[in-house]
Design a protein around this motif. Structure first.
Motif, PDB file in Angstrom:
ATOM      1  N   LYS A 339       0.823  -1.208   0.000  1.00 40.20           N
ATOM      2  CA  LYS A 339       0.000   0.000   0.000  1.00 40.20           C
ATOM      3  C   LYS A 339       0.855   1.256   0.000  1.00 40.20           C
ATOM      4  CE  LYS A 339      -4.191  -1.951   1.995  1.00 40.20           C
ATOM      5  NZ  LYS A 339      -5.261  -1.790   3.009  1.00 40.20           N
ATOM      6  N   VAL A 340       0.263   2.330  -0.520  1.00 36.70           N
ATOM      7  CA  VAL A 340       0.908   3.628  -0.567  1.00 36.70           C
ATOM      8  C   VAL A 340      -0.074   4.670  -0.038  1.00 36.70           C
ATOM      9  CG1 VAL A 340       0.168   4.016  -2.962  1.00 36.70           C
ATOM     10  CG2 VAL A 340       2.146   5.260  -2.055  1.00 36.70           C
ATOM     11  N   TYR A 341       0.455   5.656   0.662  1.00 38.28           N
ATOM     12  CA  TYR A 341      -0.376   6.718   1.242  1.00 38.28           C
ATOM     13  C   TYR A 341      -0.442   7.862   0.240  1.00 38.28           C
ATOM     14  CZ  TYR A 341      -2.309   9.592   5.038  1.00 38.28           C
ATOM     15  OH  TYR A 341      -3.124  10.365   5.835  1.00 38.28           O
ATOM     16  N   LYS A 342      -1.617   8.105  -0.309  1.00 34.12           N
ATOM     17  CA  LYS A 342      -1.720   9.099  -1.380  1.00 34.12           C
ATOM     18  C   LYS A 342      -3.101   9.750  -1.381  1.00 34.12           C
ATOM     19  CE  LYS A 342      -2.367   7.562  -5.564  1.00 34.12           C
ATOM     20  NZ  LYS A 342      -2.196   6.890  -6.861  1.00 34.12           N
ATOM     21  N   TRP A 355      -4.483   5.071   2.654  1.00 30.28           N
ATOM     22  CA  TRP A 355      -3.623   3.963   2.250  1.00 30.28           C
ATOM     23  C   TRP A 355      -4.382   3.132   1.221  1.00 30.28           C
ATOM     24  CZ3 TRP A 355       1.369   3.553   3.246  1.00 30.28           C
ATOM     25  CH2 TRP A 355       1.902   4.215   4.347  1.00 30.28           C
ATOM     26  N   MET A 358      -0.840  -0.147  -4.014  1.00 34.99           N
ATOM     27  CA  MET A 358       0.156   0.594  -4.784  1.00 34.99           C
ATOM     28  C   MET A 358       0.126   0.181  -6.256  1.00 34.99           C
ATOM     29  SD  MET A 358       4.176   1.158  -3.882  1.00 34.99           S
ATOM     30  CE  MET A 358       4.678  -0.557  -4.040  1.00 34.99           C
ATOM     31  N   ASN A 364       5.750   6.035  -7.741  1.00 35.59           N
ATOM     32  CA  ASN A 364       5.760   5.251  -6.501  1.00 35.59           C
ATOM     33  C   ASN A 364       7.113   4.618  -6.202  1.00 35.59           C
ATOM     34  OD1 ASN A 364       3.031   5.715  -5.942  1.00 35.59           O
ATOM     35  ND2 ASN A 364       2.373   3.985  -7.202  1.00 35.59           N
ATOM     36  N   TYR A 366       9.669   5.735  -4.749  1.00 35.36           N
ATOM     37  CA  TYR A 366      10.122   6.001  -3.379  1.00 35.36           C
ATOM     38  C   TYR A 366       9.525   4.983  -2.416  1.00 35.36           C
ATOM     39  CZ  TYR A 366       5.586   7.760  -1.804  1.00 35.36           C
ATOM     40  OH  TYR A 366       4.271   7.841  -1.426  1.00 35.36           O
ATOM     41  N   ARG A 367       8.270   4.584  -2.694  1.00 38.38           N
ATOM     42  CA  ARG A 367       7.596   3.610  -1.834  1.00 38.38           C
ATOM     43  C   ARG A 367       8.154   2.206  -2.067  1.00 38.38           C
ATOM     44  NH1 ARG A 367       5.798   2.382   2.899  1.00 38.38           N
ATOM     45  NH2 ARG A 367       3.957   1.055   2.931  1.00 38.38           N
ATOM     46  N   TYR A 368       8.509   1.896  -3.314  1.00 38.11           N
ATOM     47  CA  TYR A 368       9.191   0.632  -3.600  1.00 38.11           C
ATOM     48  C   TYR A 368      10.436   0.515  -2.720  1.00 38.11           C
ATOM     49  CZ  TYR A 368       6.714  -0.727  -7.967  1.00 38.11           C
ATOM     50  OH  TYR A 368       5.802  -1.148  -8.901  1.00 38.11           O
ATOM     51  N   GLU A 370      11.144   2.129   0.136  1.00 39.07           N
ATOM     52  CA  GLU A 370      10.803   2.017   1.558  1.00 39.07           C
ATOM     53  C   GLU A 370      10.423   0.584   1.924  1.00 39.07           C
ATOM     54  OE1 GLU A 370       8.959   6.527   2.310  1.00 39.07           O
ATOM     55  OE2 GLU A 370       7.640   4.783   2.203  1.00 39.07           O
ATOM     56  N   ILE A 371       9.555  -0.008   1.116  1.00 39.94           N
ATOM     57  CA  ILE A 371       9.078  -1.368   1.391  1.00 39.94           C
ATOM     58  C   ILE A 371      10.226  -2.370   1.308  1.00 39.94           C
ATOM     59  CG2 ILE A 371       7.629  -3.233   0.481  1.00 39.94           C
ATOM     60  CD1 ILE A 371       5.671  -0.982  -0.431  1.00 39.94           C
TER      61      ILE A 371
END
Length: 509
Positions: A339-342, A355, A358, A364, A366-368, A370-371
């Motif tokens: 999931k991504v917060y957007k 959330w 994704m 996304n 940056y979220r890749y 982070e995860i």
């Protein structure tokens, strides 16, 4: 928590995390909707019945552009007779035969399956522009780029002109390090030595997907001359999506020998102690009864060494070694599992932060990161209290041979016998960890017949003498108690663990 990063910090230079292989695809989204295709044909004054002829003209224009590009750059344009041939190996061989410092290495053409647009006549006599599967010519452009290093761009020469870009994060960081005066050494595509690891990681964490998009657009314009027409019509070009993304954490050991000493134990820990469902923990997920899909573990011998992999649906995390680097690598093929917060826009025109699953948009990335970085850390943190296999092997061999102490000879141990296992398990019991154990406690815990008889007492005393002679236990001064030595803890712990996993029938006796 005694993780390998803490346990072997004197043998580790540090860790470095960044993207590894990335496959990014570009789509002209309007070509995948009926209204978009209709609008495009209207703007180009092309009738549906004339689309095939128009498409052939556009393809011929692209082919001519590519041929002229090869001539102007003075680089080879080669046709491959099989789509199964390794394009990368061919490009690397050409780079070796015809070196270039920067720019185009070569262009390879090959026929492969594609999804293209084709007019279709229906029973009512009307035409529509449908998506069909056919074969068409693709071009692979291999570059030695100033920003991306060794990379390639793949272009479909038929509508809708899908494009694919392959880049490697380690190749990107090489040039970033050069610009920031950070020295490094590499093996294949891994850094095994970096002069300023903290600064290197800081630079890696600054990675900007917007800048990447601009650079991808430049490559798209370079290889596709028809892109200008598309942008004038739709006022936008390619929509970039992450098709596959690998994010690797390299634990840089000070030497190959230091890693080799513990790597078999790391593989053993992952293979025997982890289960396929543990990937949910690594990925920050909970195993839910509604989960539908496969969770599998895979253990494979490669030419370079052993690789262990845990997979949940099409996403995976794996561990392998590269020279003096221990690499933990997360691969995301299906980002909707995360999931991504957007901002989420609602039907009433309002928007709110939520959330949500994704998507593959390059925004996304940056979220890749982070995860993946968090998953790699969880995997490494799960590797605790690792005993070096090669060190243990030498120590185990030492207790299998006869030993002479103060003129008295003691036989070696048959470490695979059930009796030896019973003794080692008894003295290694955790309840004796602090206070130690006595002759009486051990002979009773081993459930021997008549444990208080003189024969059994003498037998246990002789076993204690043998354990002491081999350095497996030590006597507590001024008492009748004994403690397992550090050497004994390593050797007996490893043997007990091995027998329980590989030979459970012996451990059950």
């Amino acid at each position: 928590m005694n993780t390998i990063l803490e346990q072997y910090k004197d043998k580790i230079n540090g860790t470095f995390s960044f993207f590894d292989r990335m496959i990014i695809k570009g789509h002209i989204r309007q070509f995948f909707s009926t209204s978009g295709k209709g609008f495009f044909l209207s703007e180009q004054n092309v009738l549906l019945k004339d689309f095939s002829a128009y498409a052939n003209q556009v393809t011929a224009r692209i082919v001519s552009h590519v041929e002229n590009m090869a001539v102007s750059e003075k680089r080879p344009l080669i046709y491959l007779t099989s789509s199964q041939a390794s394009k990368e190996q061919a490009a690397l061989q050409l780079l070796q035969d015809q070196p270039v410092d920067e720019g185009l290495i070569c262009i390879l053409s090959v026929v492969e399956y594609c999804q293209t647009l084709q007019p279709k006549k229906h029973d009512n006599g009307l035409l529509s522009l449908d998506t069909v599967n056919r074969k068409c010519k693709y071009y692979y452009f291999y570059f030695l780029d100033r920003h991306f290093g060794f990379m390639h761009v793949k272009l479909q020469t038929w509508f809708p002109f899908l494009i694919q870009v392959y880049i490697n994060g380690r190749e990107m960081m090489k040039h970033v390090f050069d610009e920031n005066d950070i020295s490094y050494q590499m093996y294949d595509n891994s850094f095994f030595e970096i002069s300023d690891i903290a600064k290197a990681q800081e630079l890696a964490d600054r990675f900007d997907s917007k800048s990447l998009c601009r650079q991808l657009d430049l490559f798209a314009h370079k290889v596709n001359p028809y892109l200008d027409t598309i942008e004038k019509t739709f006022h936008q070009g390619y929509h970039w999506c992450v098709d596959q993304c690998e994010y690797a954490t390299d634990v840089m050991f000070k030497s190959r020998e230091a890693l080799e000493d513990i790597y078999p134990s790391l593989v053993g820990r992952a293979f025997y102690d982890f289960h396929c469902t543990d990937i949910f923990s690594f990925l920050g997920r909970k195993l839910h009864h509604k989960f539908q899909g496969e969770a599998v573990s895979d253990y494979r011998k490669r030419p370079e060494g052993w690789r262990i992999k845990f997979k949940m649906k099409s996403n995976s995390i794996k561990m392998y070694d590269k020279f003096s680097c221990l690499r933990v690598e997360m691969t995301i093929n299906d980002p909707k599992e995360f999931k991504v917060y957007k901002d989420v826009h609602h039907e009433d025109g309002t928007a709110s932060k939520r959330w949500v699953p994704m998507g593959k948009s390059i925004a996304n990335l940056y979220r890749y990161a982070e995860i993946s970085k968090a998953a790699n850390k969880r995997f490494l943190d799960s590797m605790q209290n690792i005993i070096p296999a090669k060190t243990i092997e030498k120590e185990i061999n030492s207790i299998c041979t006869r030993k002479k102490v103060e003129g008295r000879s003691y036989s070696g141990y048959n470490v695979w016998s059930a009796e030896t296992f019973l003794l080692f398990e008894a003295v290694s019991d955790g309840k004796y960890l602090i206070r130690g154990f006595t002759n009486r406690e051990i002979r009773h815990s081993m459930n021997r017949d008549n444990p208080d008889s003189a024969r059994v007492k003498g037998q246990t005393s002789r076993e204690f003498s043998k354990l002491r002679a081999h350095g497996l236990i030590r006597k507590i001064p001024h008492s009748r108690r004994y403690l397992v030595s550090d050497k004994g803890r390593r050797i007996m712990g490893a043997l007990i663990e091995t027998k329980r996993k590989i030979y459970p029938e012996l451990a059950a006796k």
